[in-house]
Write a protein that holds these residues in place. Sequence first.
Motif, PDB file in Angstrom:
ATOM      1  N   UNK A  14       0.980  -1.110  -0.339  1.00  0.00           N
ATOM      2  CA  UNK A  14      -0.455   0.243  -0.069  1.00  0.00           C
ATOM      3  C   UNK A  14       0.963   1.375   0.095  1.00  0.00           C
ATOM      4  N   UNK A  15       0.287   2.227  -0.436  1.00  0.00           N
ATOM      5  CA  UNK A  15       1.113   3.833  -0.896  1.00  0.00           C
ATOM      6  C   UNK A  15       0.007   4.497  -0.363  1.00  0.00           C
ATOM      7  N   UNK A  16       0.209   5.825   0.360  1.00  0.00           N
ATOM      8  CA  UNK A  16      -0.239   6.911  -0.334  1.00  0.00           C
ATOM      9  C   UNK A  16      -0.537   7.736  -1.298  1.00  0.00           C
ATOM     10  N   UNK A  17       0.653   7.509  -1.609  1.00  0.00           N
ATOM     11  CA  UNK A  17       0.876   7.859  -3.609  1.00  0.00           C
ATOM     12  C   UNK A  17       1.025   7.519  -4.670  1.00  0.00           C
ATOM     13  N   UNK A  18       0.447   8.139  -5.612  1.00  0.00           N
ATOM     14  CA  UNK A  18       0.721   7.405  -6.670  1.00  0.00           C
ATOM     15  C   UNK A  18       1.426   7.884  -8.044  1.00  0.00           C
ATOM     16  N   UNK A  19       2.911   7.905  -7.436  1.00  0.00           N
ATOM     17  CA  UNK A  19       4.318   8.163  -8.049  1.00  0.00           C
ATOM     18  C   UNK A  19       3.630   7.570  -9.368  1.00  0.00           C
ATOM     19  N   UNK A  20       4.460   8.427 -10.504  1.00  0.00           N
ATOM     20  CA  UNK A  20       3.807   8.354 -12.258  1.00  0.00           C
ATOM     21  C   UNK A  20       4.724   7.257 -12.203  1.00  0.00           C
ATOM     22  N   UNK A  21       5.845   6.690 -11.928  1.00  0.00           N
ATOM     23  CA  UNK A  21       7.361   6.789 -12.169  1.00  0.00           C
ATOM     24  C   UNK A  21       7.213   4.993 -11.499  1.00  0.00           C
ATOM     25  N   UNK A  22       6.541   4.865 -10.358  1.00  0.00           N
ATOM     26  CA  UNK A  22       6.784   3.894  -9.744  1.00  0.00           C
ATOM     27  C   UNK A  22       6.589   2.481 -10.134  1.00  0.00           C
ATOM     28  N   UNK A  23       7.929   1.768  -9.664  1.00  0.00           N
ATOM     29  CA  UNK A  23       7.759   0.361 -10.130  1.00  0.00           C
ATOM     30  C   UNK A  23       7.167  -1.072  -9.779  1.00  0.00           C
ATOM     31  N   UNK A  24       6.731  -0.606  -8.391  1.00  0.00           N
ATOM     32  CA  UNK A  24       6.428  -1.915  -7.627  1.00  0.00           C
ATOM     33  C   UNK A  24       4.471  -2.289  -7.491  1.00  0.00           C
TER      34      UNK A  24
END
Length: 363
Positions: A14-24
Amino acid sequence: MYQNSGLTLMMTHACNLRCTYCYTGAKVEREMPLAVARKAIVRAVASTAPGGTLSIGFFGGEPLLCAATIKRLIPFACHLSRTRDQRLSLAVTTNGTIVDANAWDVMTSPDLELSISCDGTANVHDRHRVTASGRKTAYTVHATIRRLVAMQKDFWVIAVVRPNTVDQLPESIAFLQSLGVTKIQPSLDLWTQWKAEDVCRLERAIDKCARIWRRAIPELCISWFDAKAGKLVGARSEQSSRCGFGKGEVAVAPSGRLYPCERLIGEDRPDNPMALPGNAMEGFDFLDGTEPLGRTHKACDACAMSDGCDTVCRCSNYVRTGNVATPDGLLCTFNQSCMTATAKAMNEPVQLSIQLKRQGALT
Protein backbone atom coordinates in the motif's frame (compact mmCIF):
# COMPACT_ATOMS: atom_id res chain seq x y z
CA MET A 1 27.66 -17.65 6.99
CA TYR A 2 28.27 -14.23 5.53
CA GLN A 3 30.51 -11.57 7.01
CA ASN A 4 28.20 -8.99 5.41
CA SER A 5 24.56 -9.73 4.65
CA GLY A 6 21.46 -7.78 3.76
CA LEU A 7 17.72 -8.16 4.30
CA THR A 8 14.99 -5.92 2.89
CA LEU A 9 11.45 -6.20 4.23
CA MET A 10 8.69 -4.96 1.93
CA MET A 11 6.40 -3.91 4.76
CA THR A 12 3.36 -3.25 2.57
CA HIS A 13 2.21 -2.93 -1.02
CA ALA A 14 0.00 0.00 0.00
CA CYS A 15 0.98 3.63 -0.51
CA ASN A 16 -0.73 6.96 0.00
CA LEU A 17 0.87 8.32 -3.18
CA ARG A 18 0.52 7.42 -6.85
CA CYS A 19 3.90 8.38 -8.29
CA THR A 20 3.73 8.06 -12.05
CA TYR A 21 7.10 6.32 -12.30
CA CYS A 22 6.53 3.78 -9.50
CA TYR A 23 7.64 0.25 -10.39
CA THR A 24 6.11 -1.66 -7.45
CA GLY A 25 2.70 -2.31 -9.04
CA ALA A 26 -0.84 -1.93 -7.69
CA LYS A 27 -1.14 -0.28 -4.28
CA VAL A 28 -3.17 -2.95 -2.56
CA GLU A 29 -3.75 -3.24 1.19
CA ARG A 30 -1.33 -6.10 1.81
CA GLU A 31 0.82 -5.63 4.91
CA MET A 32 3.61 -7.94 6.08
CA PRO A 33 2.48 -9.93 9.14
CA LEU A 34 4.63 -9.34 12.19
CA ALA A 35 5.41 -13.07 12.35
CA VAL A 36 6.84 -13.03 8.81
CA ALA A 37 8.99 -9.99 9.53
CA ARG A 38 10.34 -11.47 12.75
CA LYS A 39 11.09 -14.84 11.15
CA ALA A 40 12.92 -13.11 8.29
CA ILE A 41 15.05 -11.16 10.78
CA VAL A 42 15.82 -14.33 12.75
CA ARG A 43 16.98 -16.05 9.55
CA ALA A 44 19.04 -13.04 8.47
CA VAL A 45 20.79 -12.91 11.85
CA ALA A 46 21.48 -16.65 11.58
CA SER A 47 22.98 -16.08 8.12
CA THR A 48 25.44 -13.47 9.39
CA ALA A 49 28.70 -14.50 11.03
CA PRO A 50 29.37 -13.46 14.63
CA GLY A 51 31.15 -10.12 14.47
CA GLY A 52 29.79 -9.51 10.98
CA THR A 53 27.49 -6.79 9.66
CA LEU A 54 23.78 -7.19 8.93
CA SER A 55 21.89 -4.51 7.00
CA ILE A 56 18.10 -4.43 7.28
CA GLY A 57 15.98 -2.11 5.16
CA PHE A 58 12.27 -1.31 5.42
CA PHE A 59 10.65 -0.89 2.00
CA GLY A 60 7.22 -0.46 0.41
CA GLY A 61 4.81 0.75 -0.91
CA GLU A 62 5.12 3.30 1.80
CA PRO A 63 6.76 1.60 4.78
CA LEU A 64 5.69 4.23 7.31
CA LEU A 65 2.10 3.11 6.87
CA CYS A 66 3.45 0.29 9.04
CA ALA A 67 5.40 2.56 11.37
CA ALA A 68 3.96 0.94 14.50
CA THR A 69 5.20 -2.46 13.31
CA ILE A 70 8.61 -1.10 12.39
CA LYS A 71 8.90 0.38 15.91
CA ARG A 72 8.47 -3.14 17.28
CA LEU A 73 10.94 -4.66 14.82
CA ILE A 74 13.81 -2.23 15.53
CA PRO A 75 14.47 -3.34 19.14
CA PHE A 76 13.81 -6.96 18.13
CA ALA A 77 16.53 -6.82 15.46
CA CYS A 78 18.91 -4.91 17.73
CA HIS A 79 18.57 -7.51 20.49
CA LEU A 80 19.11 -10.48 18.18
CA SER A 81 22.16 -8.97 16.48
CA ARG A 82 23.72 -8.13 19.86
CA THR A 83 23.45 -11.77 20.94
CA ARG A 84 25.83 -12.62 18.07
CA ASP A 85 28.06 -9.57 18.45
CA GLN A 86 26.96 -8.33 15.03
CA ARG A 87 26.97 -4.79 13.73
CA LEU A 88 23.45 -3.86 12.68
CA SER A 89 22.55 -1.24 10.08
CA LEU A 90 18.88 -0.27 9.83
CA ALA A 91 17.39 1.89 7.07
CA VAL A 92 14.04 3.13 5.84
CA THR A 93 13.03 5.07 2.74
CA THR A 94 9.83 7.10 2.99
CA ASN A 95 7.95 9.57 0.81
CA GLY A 96 8.03 12.12 3.62
CA THR A 97 4.28 12.76 3.70
CA ILE A 98 3.35 10.65 6.74
CA VAL A 99 4.22 12.51 9.91
CA ASP A 100 2.04 11.02 12.64
CA ALA A 101 3.62 10.16 15.98
CA ASN A 102 4.62 6.60 15.05
CA ALA A 103 6.08 7.66 11.71
CA TRP A 104 8.03 10.47 13.33
CA ASP A 105 9.39 8.10 15.96
CA VAL A 106 10.73 5.86 13.19
CA MET A 107 12.17 8.71 11.13
CA THR A 108 14.02 10.15 14.09
CA SER A 109 15.20 6.86 15.54
CA PRO A 110 18.94 7.09 16.31
CA ASP A 111 19.32 3.44 15.29
CA LEU A 112 18.07 3.96 11.75
CA GLU A 113 19.41 5.57 8.56
CA LEU A 114 16.67 7.66 7.00
CA SER A 115 16.07 8.47 3.34
CA ILE A 116 13.38 10.87 2.12
CA SER A 117 12.15 10.66 -1.46
CA CYS A 118 12.06 14.17 -2.89
CA ASP A 119 12.75 15.01 -6.52
CA GLY A 120 13.76 18.62 -5.86
CA THR A 121 11.89 21.85 -6.48
CA ALA A 122 8.11 21.90 -6.21
CA ASN A 123 7.79 22.15 -9.99
CA VAL A 124 9.86 19.01 -10.50
CA HIS A 125 8.59 17.03 -7.52
CA ASP A 126 4.91 17.60 -8.23
CA ARG A 127 5.13 16.41 -11.82
CA HIS A 128 5.20 12.80 -10.68
CA ARG A 129 4.75 12.53 -6.89
CA VAL A 130 1.05 13.08 -6.19
CA THR A 131 -1.60 11.51 -4.00
CA ALA A 132 -4.23 9.03 -5.19
CA SER A 133 -6.56 12.00 -5.76
CA GLY A 134 -3.90 13.89 -7.73
CA ARG A 135 -2.98 16.32 -4.96
CA LYS A 136 0.53 17.78 -5.03
CA THR A 137 2.91 16.76 -2.25
CA ALA A 138 5.98 18.99 -2.51
CA TYR A 139 4.84 21.40 0.21
CA THR A 140 4.42 18.56 2.72
CA VAL A 141 7.70 16.85 1.84
CA HIS A 142 9.68 20.08 1.95
CA ALA A 143 8.16 20.81 5.36
CA THR A 144 9.28 17.37 6.59
CA ILE A 145 12.79 18.04 5.32
CA ARG A 146 12.93 21.43 7.03
CA ARG A 147 11.74 19.89 10.28
CA LEU A 148 14.38 17.15 10.13
CA VAL A 149 17.10 19.68 9.37
CA ALA A 150 15.99 21.82 12.31
CA MET A 151 16.28 18.76 14.54
CA GLN A 152 19.75 18.08 13.12
CA LYS A 153 18.66 14.62 12.04
CA ASP A 154 21.07 13.05 9.56
CA PHE A 155 19.29 11.79 6.43
CA TRP A 156 19.57 11.27 2.70
CA VAL A 157 17.32 12.69 0.02
CA ILE A 158 16.65 10.37 -2.91
CA ALA A 159 15.77 12.30 -6.07
CA VAL A 160 14.46 10.35 -9.06
CA VAL A 161 15.83 11.64 -12.36
CA ARG A 162 13.81 11.19 -15.55
CA PRO A 163 14.14 12.48 -19.12
CA ASN A 164 11.53 15.18 -18.48
CA THR A 165 13.23 16.41 -15.29
CA VAL A 166 16.92 15.90 -16.02
CA ASP A 167 17.46 19.48 -17.20
CA GLN A 168 16.24 20.75 -13.82
CA LEU A 169 18.48 18.44 -11.79
CA PRO A 170 21.18 21.05 -11.03
CA GLU A 171 18.49 23.51 -9.93
CA SER A 172 16.85 20.84 -7.77
CA ILE A 173 20.14 19.95 -6.08
CA ALA A 174 20.82 23.61 -5.38
CA PHE A 175 17.30 23.95 -3.97
CA LEU A 176 17.72 20.93 -1.68
CA GLN A 177 21.03 22.35 -0.53
CA SER A 178 19.26 25.62 0.32
CA LEU A 179 16.87 23.65 2.56
CA GLY A 180 19.86 22.39 4.53
CA VAL A 181 20.08 18.94 2.91
CA THR A 182 23.66 17.65 3.03
CA LYS A 183 23.31 14.17 1.49
CA ILE A 184 21.67 13.67 -1.90
CA GLN A 185 21.29 10.46 -3.86
CA PRO A 186 20.03 11.11 -7.40
CA SER A 187 18.48 7.97 -8.84
CA LEU A 188 17.98 7.34 -12.55
CA ASP A 189 14.56 6.07 -13.57
CA LEU A 190 15.67 2.81 -15.17
CA TRP A 191 12.14 1.75 -16.09
CA THR A 192 11.58 4.50 -18.64
CA GLN A 193 12.97 5.01 -22.13
CA TRP A 194 16.01 7.24 -22.43
CA LYS A 195 16.47 8.48 -25.98
CA ALA A 196 19.86 9.49 -27.35
CA GLU A 197 19.07 13.18 -26.90
CA ASP A 198 17.96 12.50 -23.31
CA VAL A 199 21.29 10.85 -22.54
CA CYS A 200 23.12 13.88 -23.94
CA ARG A 201 21.10 16.13 -21.65
CA LEU A 202 21.87 13.80 -18.76
CA GLU A 203 25.59 14.19 -19.43
CA ARG A 204 25.29 17.98 -19.35
CA ALA A 205 23.31 17.84 -16.10
CA ILE A 206 25.90 15.55 -14.52
CA ASP A 207 28.66 18.01 -15.37
CA LYS A 208 26.75 20.92 -13.81
CA CYS A 209 25.89 18.91 -10.70
CA ALA A 210 29.52 17.88 -10.27
CA ARG A 211 30.51 21.54 -10.13
CA ILE A 212 27.90 22.20 -7.42
CA TRP A 213 29.24 19.20 -5.51
CA ARG A 214 32.86 20.36 -5.81
CA ARG A 215 32.10 23.86 -4.55
CA ALA A 216 30.23 22.47 -1.52
CA ILE A 217 32.71 19.81 -0.37
CA PRO A 218 32.74 18.68 2.43
CA GLU A 219 29.34 20.06 3.46
CA LEU A 220 27.47 18.35 0.59
CA CYS A 221 27.53 14.69 -0.38
CA ILE A 222 26.16 13.63 -3.77
CA SER A 223 26.34 9.88 -4.22
CA TRP A 224 27.06 10.03 -7.95
CA PHE A 225 30.35 11.80 -7.31
CA ASP A 226 31.41 10.71 -3.84
CA ALA A 227 31.89 7.11 -4.92
CA LYS A 228 33.79 8.08 -8.07
CA ALA A 229 36.01 10.45 -6.11
CA GLY A 230 36.93 7.60 -3.79
CA LYS A 231 37.90 5.47 -6.77
CA LEU A 232 39.99 8.27 -8.27
CA VAL A 233 42.03 8.82 -5.13
CA GLY A 234 42.37 5.11 -4.42
CA ALA A 235 40.35 5.16 -1.21
CA ARG A 236 39.64 1.73 0.14
CA SER A 237 35.95 0.98 0.38
CA GLU A 238 34.47 -1.70 2.59
CA GLN A 239 32.89 -4.54 0.70
CA SER A 240 29.17 -4.55 1.17
CA SER A 241 26.44 -7.07 0.55
CA ARG A 242 24.72 -4.74 -1.88
CA CYS A 243 23.74 -6.61 -5.02
CA GLY A 244 24.28 -10.00 -3.51
CA PHE A 245 21.21 -10.75 -5.60
CA GLY A 246 19.93 -13.62 -3.53
CA LYS A 247 23.24 -14.76 -2.06
CA GLY A 248 23.99 -12.85 1.11
CA GLU A 249 21.19 -10.42 0.30
CA VAL A 250 17.47 -11.23 0.24
CA ALA A 251 14.26 -9.23 -0.06
CA VAL A 252 11.04 -10.50 1.49
CA ALA A 253 7.54 -9.67 0.23
CA PRO A 254 4.53 -9.43 2.60
CA SER A 255 3.53 -12.90 1.39
CA GLY A 256 6.86 -14.26 2.62
CA ARG A 257 8.14 -14.92 -0.90
CA LEU A 258 11.84 -14.29 -1.38
CA TYR A 259 13.48 -12.14 -4.05
CA PRO A 260 17.06 -11.24 -4.95
CA CYS A 261 16.28 -7.50 -4.76
CA GLU A 262 13.40 -5.40 -3.46
CA ARG A 263 13.14 -3.65 -6.82
CA LEU A 264 12.03 -6.92 -8.45
CA ILE A 265 9.13 -7.78 -6.13
CA GLY A 266 6.55 -5.72 -8.01
CA GLU A 267 3.06 -7.00 -7.24
CA ASP A 268 4.53 -10.27 -5.95
CA ARG A 269 2.58 -12.46 -8.33
CA PRO A 270 3.04 -16.22 -7.95
CA ASP A 271 4.40 -16.39 -11.51
CA ASN A 272 7.06 -13.68 -10.97
CA PRO A 273 10.14 -15.20 -12.67
CA MET A 274 12.50 -13.36 -10.30
CA ALA A 275 11.15 -15.01 -7.13
CA LEU A 276 13.63 -17.24 -5.33
CA PRO A 277 12.79 -20.72 -4.07
CA GLY A 278 11.30 -21.04 -0.62
CA ASN A 279 9.51 -18.75 1.79
CA ALA A 280 10.59 -16.58 4.71
CA MET A 281 8.76 -18.87 7.12
CA GLU A 282 10.63 -21.97 5.95
CA GLY A 283 14.20 -22.78 6.98
CA PHE A 284 16.79 -21.55 9.43
CA ASP A 285 18.89 -19.09 7.44
CA PHE A 286 19.23 -17.60 3.96
CA LEU A 287 22.26 -19.61 2.82
CA ASP A 288 20.36 -21.46 0.11
CA GLY A 289 20.92 -18.87 -2.60
CA THR A 290 23.02 -19.83 -5.61
CA GLU A 291 25.90 -17.65 -6.72
CA PRO A 292 24.41 -15.13 -9.20
CA LEU A 293 26.03 -14.36 -12.51
CA GLY A 294 28.53 -11.52 -12.55
CA ARG A 295 28.94 -8.91 -15.27
CA THR A 296 30.17 -10.67 -18.42
CA HIS A 297 29.94 -8.03 -21.14
CA LYS A 298 33.09 -8.09 -23.30
CA ALA A 299 33.11 -4.31 -23.71
CA CYS A 300 33.26 -3.95 -19.93
CA ASP A 301 36.31 -6.20 -19.70
CA ALA A 302 38.20 -3.93 -22.08
CA CYS A 303 37.06 -0.68 -20.46
CA ALA A 304 39.72 1.30 -18.59
CA MET A 305 37.27 2.33 -15.87
CA SER A 306 35.74 -1.12 -15.38
CA ASP A 307 36.84 -1.33 -11.73
CA GLY A 308 35.25 2.03 -10.92
CA CYS A 309 31.93 1.29 -12.56
CA ASP A 310 28.73 0.25 -10.82
CA THR A 311 27.25 -1.63 -13.79
CA VAL A 312 27.90 -4.70 -11.65
CA CYS A 313 24.43 -4.10 -10.14
CA ARG A 314 22.56 -7.15 -11.38
CA CYS A 315 19.13 -5.67 -10.69
CA SER A 316 19.80 -2.54 -12.76
CA ASN A 317 21.15 -4.67 -15.58
CA TYR A 318 18.08 -6.91 -15.45
CA VAL A 319 15.71 -3.96 -15.56
CA ARG A 320 17.52 -2.44 -18.54
CA THR A 321 18.40 -5.50 -20.63
CA GLY A 322 16.60 -8.50 -19.14
CA ASN A 323 20.01 -10.01 -18.38
CA VAL A 324 21.61 -9.65 -14.93
CA ALA A 325 25.10 -9.86 -16.44
CA THR A 326 24.72 -7.29 -19.23
CA PRO A 327 24.48 -3.50 -18.75
CA ASP A 328 23.07 -1.24 -21.43
CA GLY A 329 24.26 1.98 -23.05
CA LEU A 330 22.50 4.22 -20.53
CA LEU A 331 24.27 2.68 -17.55
CA CYS A 332 27.60 2.70 -19.36
CA THR A 333 27.35 6.34 -20.46
CA PHE A 334 26.08 7.38 -17.05
CA ASN A 335 29.07 5.85 -15.27
CA GLN A 336 31.56 7.31 -17.73
CA SER A 337 29.98 10.75 -17.41
CA CYS A 338 30.03 10.63 -13.61
CA MET A 339 33.67 9.57 -13.56
CA THR A 340 34.68 12.24 -16.08
CA ALA A 341 32.72 14.99 -14.34
CA THR A 342 34.13 14.00 -10.95
CA ALA A 343 37.70 14.02 -12.23
CA LYS A 344 37.15 17.37 -13.91
CA ALA A 345 35.59 18.91 -10.81
CA MET A 346 38.32 17.60 -8.52
CA ASN A 347 40.95 19.09 -10.81
CA GLU A 348 39.43 22.59 -10.94
CA PRO A 349 41.38 24.04 -7.96
CA VAL A 350 44.61 22.72 -9.48
CA GLN A 351 43.84 24.34 -12.80
CA LEU A 352 43.00 27.64 -11.09
CA SER A 353 46.21 27.54 -9.05
CA ILE A 354 48.28 27.00 -12.17
CA GLN A 355 46.51 29.86 -13.93
CA LEU A 356 47.07 32.25 -11.01
CA LYS A 357 50.72 31.34 -10.77
CA ARG A 358 51.20 32.13 -14.43
CA GLN A 359 49.55 35.51 -13.87
CA GLY A 360 51.96 36.19 -11.00
CA ALA A 361 49.19 36.25 -8.40
CA LEU A 362 50.82 33.43 -6.46
CA THR A 363 54.48 32.85 -5.65
